[in-house]
Write a protein that holds these residues in place. Structure first.
Motif, PDB file in Angstrom:
ATOM      1  N   ILE A  81       0.825  -1.210   0.000  1.00  0.00           N
ATOM      2  CA  ILE A  81       0.000   0.000   0.000  1.00  0.00           C
ATOM      3  C   ILE A  81       0.859   1.261   0.000  1.00  0.00           C
ATOM      4  N   PRO A  82       1.798   1.464   0.968  1.00  0.00           N
ATOM      5  CA  PRO A  82       2.641   2.662   0.885  1.00  0.00           C
ATOM      6  C   PRO A  82       3.514   2.687  -0.365  1.00  0.00           C
ATOM      7  N   LEU A  83       3.893   1.518  -0.876  1.00  0.00           N
ATOM      8  CA  LEU A  83       4.680   1.479  -2.105  1.00  0.00           C
ATOM      9  C   LEU A  83       3.856   2.025  -3.278  1.00  0.00           C
ATOM     10  N   SER A  84       2.597   1.618  -3.370  1.00  0.00           N
ATOM     11  CA  SER A  84       1.744   2.116  -4.449  1.00  0.00           C
ATOM     12  C   SER A  84       1.498   3.612  -4.304  1.00  0.00           C
ATOM     13  N   MET A  85       1.347   4.086  -3.063  1.00  0.00           N
ATOM     14  CA  MET A  85       1.143   5.514  -2.813  1.00  0.00           C
ATOM     15  C   MET A  85       2.370   6.313  -3.230  1.00  0.00           C
ATOM     16  N   HIS A  86       3.532   5.789  -2.897  1.00  0.00           N
ATOM     17  CA  HIS A  86       4.798   6.452  -3.221  1.00  0.00           C
ATOM     18  C   HIS A  86       4.977   6.541  -4.742  1.00  0.00           C
ATOM     19  N   CYS A  87       4.699   5.430  -5.423  1.00  0.00           N
ATOM     20  CA  CYS A  87       4.815   5.413  -6.893  1.00  0.00           C
ATOM     21  C   CYS A  87       3.833   6.397  -7.519  1.00  0.00           C
ATOM     22  N   LEU A  88       2.609   6.411  -7.008  1.00  0.00           N
ATOM     23  CA  LEU A  88       1.593   7.313  -7.560  1.00  0.00           C
ATOM     24  C   LEU A  88       1.989   8.766  -7.357  1.00  0.00           C
ATOM     25  N   ASN A  89       2.489   9.100  -6.187  1.00  0.00           N
ATOM     26  CA  ASN A  89       2.908  10.472  -5.903  1.00  0.00           C
ATOM     27  C   ASN A  89       4.017  10.910  -6.857  1.00  0.00           C
ATOM     28  N   ASN A  90       5.023  10.066  -7.024  1.00  0.00           N
ATOM     29  CA  ASN A  90       6.141  10.417  -7.896  1.00  0.00           C
ATOM     30  C   ASN A  90       5.722  10.487  -9.364  1.00  0.00           C
ATOM     31  N   PHE A  91       4.838   9.580  -9.755  1.00  0.00           N
ATOM     32  CA  PHE A  91       4.359   9.598 -11.142  1.00  0.00           C
ATOM     33  C   PHE A  91       3.610  10.894 -11.439  1.00  0.00           C
ATOM     34  N   LEU A  92       2.697  11.283 -10.565  1.00  0.00           N
ATOM     35  CA  LEU A  92       1.919  12.498 -10.793  1.00  0.00           C
ATOM     36  C   LEU A  92       2.812  13.736 -10.794  1.00  0.00           C
ATOM     37  N   SER A  93       3.823  13.742  -9.932  1.00  0.00           N
ATOM     38  CA  SER A  93       4.744  14.886  -9.880  1.00  0.00           C
ATOM     39  C   SER A  93       5.493  15.035 -11.205  1.00  0.00           C
ATOM     40  N   LEU A  94       6.003  13.921 -11.727  1.00  0.00           N
ATOM     41  CA  LEU A  94       6.721  13.969 -13.002  1.00  0.00           C
ATOM     42  C   LEU A  94       5.781  14.285 -14.160  1.00  0.00           C
ATOM     43  N   TRP A  95       4.631  13.662 -14.162  1.00  0.00           N
ATOM     44  CA  TRP A  95       3.675  13.846 -15.254  1.00  0.00           C
ATOM     45  C   TRP A  95       3.192  15.295 -15.349  1.00  0.00           C
ATOM     46  N   LEU A  96       2.868  15.873 -14.177  1.00  0.00           N
ATOM     47  CA  LEU A  96       2.407  17.267 -14.170  1.00  0.00           C
ATOM     48  C   LEU A  96       3.527  18.228 -14.564  1.00  0.00           C
ATOM     49  N   THR A  97       4.758  17.884 -14.181  1.00  0.00           N
ATOM     50  CA  THR A  97       5.908  18.695 -14.580  1.00  0.00           C
ATOM     51  C   THR A  97       6.068  18.659 -16.088  1.00  0.00           C
ATOM     52  N   GLY A  98       5.934  17.452 -16.669  1.00  0.00           N
ATOM     53  CA  GLY A  98       6.032  17.342 -18.113  1.00  0.00           C
ATOM     54  C   GLY A  98       4.959  18.121 -18.840  1.00  0.00           C
ATOM     55  N   LEU A  99       3.741  18.120 -18.300  1.00  0.00           N
ATOM     56  CA  LEU A  99       2.661  18.876 -18.920  1.00  0.00           C
ATOM     57  C   LEU A  99       2.940  20.378 -18.885  1.00  0.00           C
ATOM     58  N   GLN A 100       3.496  20.851 -17.791  1.00  0.00           N
ATOM     59  CA  GLN A 100       3.795  22.277 -17.645  1.00  0.00           C
ATOM     60  C   GLN A 100       4.891  22.724 -18.604  1.00  0.00           C
ATOM     61  N   LEU A 101       5.798  21.803 -18.937  1.00  0.00           N
ATOM     62  CA  LEU A 101       6.912  22.158 -19.809  1.00  0.00           C
ATOM     63  C   LEU A 101       6.573  22.070 -21.293  1.00  0.00           C
ATOM     64  N   GLN A 102       5.424  21.506 -21.612  1.00  0.00           N
ATOM     65  CA  GLN A 102       5.041  21.388 -23.033  1.00  0.00           C
ATOM     66  C   GLN A 102       4.588  22.713 -23.610  1.00  0.00           C
TER      67      GLN A 102
END
Length: 245
Positions: A224-245
Motif C-alpha cells: 500500500i505505501p509502495l503504491s502511494m509512493h509510486c503514484l505520488n512520484n508519477f503524478l509529480s513527473l507527469w504534471l511537470t512534463g505537462l507544464q513544460l510542453q
C-alpha cells in the motif's frame, strides 16, 4: 550424553535495525557518489579547463545522472536489504517486509487519502507562492524521460519503501517505540533524504511519510505505501512534463 541447546535466531533488534539502515544508506550514497565522480571525470577529460566544483553542482540537478545513480544504487541496496534479512532468518523476507497482498478497498482508501493530501500540499505551496524547481530541472536534463520515470517512479520508491516502511519499520515497531514511534521515525528519516528541497517542501514530505507509515501499520502490507509512493512520484513527473510542453 549432554544434548547441546541451540539458541533460537532472533530478528534484528531496534538498535541493530537503525545501525544497518545507516549502513545501507551509506552504501547508497557511496554508489551515487562514485557515479557522479565518473561523470565529473568524463567532463574534465573533454574540457580540462572546467571547474570540478561547478561540474559537481550542475550534476545535482542533472536528470540523466540522477536516473542512472538512482537505478544502480537503488537496485544494489535493495539487494543488500534482502541479504541482511537472509543473514538472520528469524522471519521470512515476506514476513519481515510485510509483502502481504492487501484488500482492494485498502488500495482505494489509502491512495484516495494520498490524492487529498497532495491537493492540500499543493494549495499550501500556492499560498506561500513557492516555486519548486528541482523536478523541473531534472526533467529538462533527463535526456531520456523513460529512464527518468523508471528511476523516480519505479526504483526510488521500491528501495525507499523496502528500507523505511519495510526493514526499519519492522525493527522499530518490535522495539519499545512500538508502531507509533516507527511511523514517526521512518517519516523523519525518509524526509532527511530529500535535502534537495527547501524547508517547506521537506515538512510536507514528513506529512507524506506519516501517511505512508499509517498505511503500512493499518494494512499490515508494504504494497500500500509502495503504491502511494509510486503514484505520488508519477503524478509529480507527469504534471511537470505537462507544464513544460
Amino acid at each position: 550424553m549432554k544434548q547441546s541447546e541451540t539458541k533460537a535466531i532472533q530478528p534484528w533488534s531496534g538498535w541493530e535495525t537503525v545501525g544497518l539502515t545507516l549502513v545501507i544508506l551509506g552504501v547508497f550514497l557511496s554508489i551515487s557518489t562514485a557515479i557522479a565522480l565518473f561523470f565529473i571525470t568524463i567532463e574534465l577529460a573533454q574540457n580540462p579547463a572546467l571547474d570540478p566544483q561547478e561540474i559537481a553542482q550542475s550534476l545535482e540537478t542533472n536528470g540523466l545522472v540522477l536516473s542512472i545513480a538512482t537505478i544502480l544504487a537503488g537496485l544494489g541496496c535493495s539487494g543488500l536489504i534482502y541479504t541482511v534479512l537472509k543473514v538472520r532468518p528469524a522471519l521470512t523476507v515476506h514476513q519481515y517486509l510485510a509483502l502481504r497482498k492487501p484488500r482492494w478497498t485498502s488500495w482505494l482508501i489509502w491512495n484516495g487519502l494520498l490524492l487529498a493530501l497532495m491537493q492540500f500540499s499543493d494549495a499550501i505551496l500556492r499560498a506561500f507562492k513557492h516555486q519548486e524547481t528541482f523536478t523541473t530541472q531534472i526533467y529538462q536534463t533527463a535526456h531520456s524521460p523513460l529512464l527518468l520515470y523508471l528511476a523516480i517512479v519505479g526504483v526510488a520508491p521500491l528501495f525507499e519503501e523496502l528500507l523505511f516502511r519495510g526493514f526499519l519499520f519492522q525493527g522499530l515497531q518490535s522495539s519499545r517505540l512500538g508502531p507509533r514511534g516507527a511511523i514517526v521515525i521512518t517519516a523523519l528519516g525518509w524526509a532527511v533524504l530529500h535535502v534537495q528541497y527547501g524547508p517547506l517542501v521537506i515538512s510536507q514530505i514528513v506529512c507524506f511519510g506519516l501517511l505512508f507509515g499509517m498505511a503500512r501499520w493499518r494494512t499490515h502490507s508494504l504494497f500500500i505505501p509502495l503504491s502511494m509512493h509510486c503514484l505520488n512520484n508519477f503524478l509529480s513527473l507527469w504534471l511537470t512534463g505537462l507544464q513544460l510542453q
